[in-house]
Write a protein that holds these residues in place. Sequence first.
Motif, PDB file in Angstrom:
ATOM      1  N   GLU A   1       0.827  -1.207   0.000  1.00 35.46           N
ATOM      2  CA  GLU A   1       0.000   0.000   0.000  1.00 35.46           C
ATOM      3  C   GLU A   1       0.863   1.260   0.000  1.00 35.46           C
ATOM      4  OE1 GLU A   1      -3.303   0.533  -0.252  1.00 35.46           O
ATOM      5  OE2 GLU A   1      -3.452  -1.594  -0.740  1.00 35.46           O
ATOM      6  N   ALA A   2       1.936   1.254   0.772  1.00 40.42           N
ATOM      7  CA  ALA A   2       2.809   2.429   0.806  1.00 40.42           C
ATOM      8  C   ALA A   2       3.411   2.700  -0.560  1.00 40.42           C
ATOM      9  CB  ALA A   2       3.913   2.222   1.847  1.00 40.42           C
ATOM     10  N   LYS A   3       3.822   1.646  -1.241  1.00 42.77           N
ATOM     11  CA  LYS A   3       4.347   1.809  -2.599  1.00 42.77           C
ATOM     12  C   LYS A   3       3.274   2.372  -3.530  1.00 42.77           C
ATOM     13  CE  LYS A   3       6.580   1.007  -6.534  1.00 42.77           C
ATOM     14  NZ  LYS A   3       5.517   1.310  -7.504  1.00 42.77           N
ATOM     15  N   LYS A   4       2.054   1.856  -3.426  1.00 45.80           N
ATOM     16  CA  LYS A   4       0.963   2.313  -4.280  1.00 45.80           C
ATOM     17  C   LYS A   4       0.639   3.786  -4.013  1.00 45.80           C
ATOM     18  CE  LYS A   4      -2.346  -0.602  -4.552  1.00 45.80           C
ATOM     19  NZ  LYS A   4      -3.565  -1.405  -4.213  1.00 45.80           N
ATOM     20  N   LEU A   5       0.770   4.197  -2.753  1.00 46.40           N
ATOM     21  CA  LEU A   5       0.445   5.575  -2.377  1.00 46.40           C
ATOM     22  C   LEU A   5       1.523   6.566  -2.813  1.00 46.40           C
ATOM     23  CD1 LEU A   5      -0.911   4.851   1.212  1.00 46.40           C
ATOM     24  CD2 LEU A   5      -2.247   5.768  -0.698  1.00 46.40           C
TER      25      LEU A   5
END
Length: 300
Positions: free
Chosen positions: A26-30
């Motif tokens: 999720e952090a990468k996607k954000l």
Amino acid sequence: MRLGFSLPTLGSAASEVNGIARFAAEAKKLGATSLWVSDRLLAAVDPIVGYQPGSKAVPAEFRVAADSLTALAIAATVTSEVRLGTHVMTGPWHAPALLARTLTTIDVASGGRLTAGFGTSWSPEEYQAAGVPFEERGTRLDELLDVLEAWWTANPVAHKGTYYTIPASHVQLKPVQRPRPPIYLGGFTPRALRRVGKRADGWMPIWLVPEVFPASQVTDGWSVVRREAEEAGRDPDKLGLVLRVNVSPGTSIEAVAEGLKKVSAVVPAEETLLDFTYAATTVDQCIDLAGRALELVAAG
């Protein structure tokens, strides 16, 4: 600003070990540009030395600690492109050859995204549990750096030092990054700053929001590092700086963004990471805070 985050390996959120992959993805996607782990082993019931200078207290969050390199390996499998690093590992706890093998595996598995950051820590009890004399931590860190250099750049590998011996051996698995992954070091003491300037590829300081000590403490340390590098015949402009910002409990994300704006104006960090260990109790809260921080930073 390049903004990354610590993986949830400490505190209540670390109890959700199966949430590490979700947070990383999720952090990468954000929009995170990096993911990091710190390194804790235990929280002594009656500590000799506390976490903060002049205190004997150890944060309750240290009572839950997931293995940092396992977490980094998990993150490597669910992300691409983002930098992966240790900010910082307590190097002297670890047998150098075993640590070199693990770090090499992570660098290869991630396609060459590893940054290895080391320090000496402050807890005598953790050293006792790891079976390593606390008073030898500095010299053992120096020898670890020697072993990593040999393990990553030579084949056959051989080392004979004060604490460790590696007989001439074939070690064919090498990091993707050549000649080796970057090695950064933490610490604020004169000895630690001298070691950064003379031996490391960069420095890993910390700062806190709300501000506990002024950002000038980081800039002053950076000046010492650069001077030590120059005196050692190294180019100080080639050194990097990765800043970890610990977020205190109850701090609004708006205050975090303002703190980032303030510190980034004076600290020349190539990468800044937020650590929500003290501000979040679940993986979902960590993801929410990361997303909001990225939005505010992007908005200026």
